[in-house]
Design an enzyme around this catalytic site. Sequence first.
Site, PDB file in Angstrom:
ATOM      1  CD  GLN A  23      -3.388   0.557   1.936  1.00 17.31           C
ATOM      2  OE1 GLN A  23      -3.389  -0.624   2.126  1.00 17.31           O
ATOM      3  NE2 GLN A  23      -4.161   1.644   2.297  1.00 17.31           N
ATOM      4  CB  SER A 103       2.862  -4.621   3.793  1.00 16.69           C
ATOM      5  OG  SER A 103       1.852  -4.562   4.672  1.00 16.69           O
ATOM      6  CG  LEU A 104      -1.484  -5.315  -0.815  1.00 14.48           C
ATOM      7  CD1 LEU A 104      -2.620  -6.224  -0.461  1.00 14.48           C
ATOM      8  CD2 LEU A 104      -1.881  -3.736  -1.215  1.00 14.48           C
ATOM      9  NE  ARG A 128      -2.791  -7.468   5.100  1.00 23.81           N
ATOM     10  CZ  ARG A 128      -1.985  -6.334   4.569  1.00 23.81           C
ATOM     11  NH1 ARG A 128      -2.628  -5.755   3.767  1.00 23.81           N
ATOM     12  NH2 ARG A 128      -0.904  -6.335   5.167  1.00 23.81           N
ATOM     13  CG  HIS A 212       2.674  -3.601   9.117  1.00 15.12           C
ATOM     14  ND1 HIS A 212       2.343  -5.031   9.065  1.00 15.12           N
ATOM     15  CD2 HIS A 212       2.360  -3.046   8.073  1.00 15.12           C
ATOM     16  CE1 HIS A 212       2.188  -5.357   7.705  1.00 15.12           C
ATOM     17  NE2 HIS A 212       2.236  -4.231   7.109  1.00 15.12           N
ATOM     18  CD  GLN A 261       1.454  -8.922   5.992  1.00 11.20           C
ATOM     19  OE1 GLN A 261       0.272  -8.651   5.810  1.00 11.20           O
ATOM     20  NE2 GLN A 261       2.108  -9.406   4.739  1.00 11.20           N
TER      21      GLN A 261
END
Length: 332
Positions: A23, A103-104, A128, A212, A261
């Site tokens: 993102q 991440s994503l 998510r 996070h 995560q």
Amino acid sequence: MTGRTGSVSPGTPTGCLAMFPGQGSQRPGMARHLLDAHPSARRLFAQADEILGLPLSRICVTGTAEELARTEITQPAIATTSLAVWHLLEAAGYRPAATAGHSLGEYPTLVAAGVLSLESALELVRLRGRLMGDVARQVPGAMAAVLGLPADQVLAACGSAEGVGLVQVANYNEPLQTVISGHARAVEEAGRAALDAGAERVVPLDVGAPFHCSLMSAVEEEFTEALAARPFADPVVPVISSVTGTYVRSGEEARELLRRQLTGPVRWVEVLRTAARHPVSAYTEIGPGRVLSGLARRTLDEVRTRSTGDPRRLTALYGALAQETWQEPVAS
């Protein structure tokens, strides 16, 4: 190749790390060059539209910045755009030595590595994004990038703000770029402490939620149930986890790492260092933007990077594929 650890024999030809962005890499029109020129991209977006009940084919071409900024839209939009690029490159003969996602970006990574189906990955990404958006609406959270200060000093700055609220390290992006996340006032206080400690700048991030950090634990149970309901296979292409900075050895481990995560930091510096050791000599950003290419250049010495976020760069990579032999390291 199932279950490879990613280790290589001495003397094996080096290869490429396929990097999938997270993102923040979105931009209006980010898939226009794919949908205009490539029938396979149009087919994949049509699948995603049907799976999610979202008009991603439109949003990723004509959607506004405000529309793309909604985390429940941003996440499937980036994942689908990245996977459209991946399928184009794979069909052209691109065979990376390893894969990793920021991440994503771990969700399209796991599709590319054969761990998740397209449908499972997109449904998880949509959930998510929705759950993270729920946290953002309930908690006055924020994120900020601290530039020019080593990570241990950023951690100390977070500790100094404990009395104000929760603030934690969210991303270890490069040796002198660390992102912090948490309650808005605590992030602001930690940023001031970082500047006092010698940081060059503290840049507030325009994101949809405090990613996070422990604030995301509020949605962990629901997301864990969704993860448990979907099949995970062992990787057929080596995957480096951004949660641990090490190789993912099984589908079950991949499932657990996606759960961790949510609240754990992205260890991108360790991802790049692991790739460089095993060995990777080129880094390809698969999807919109050039954020990860920049992080690789600033973390490692003398690396080749390529990005795919516009027609010129994608065409250049096609040309490189036609001229070079892309080889995977062989597991020892």
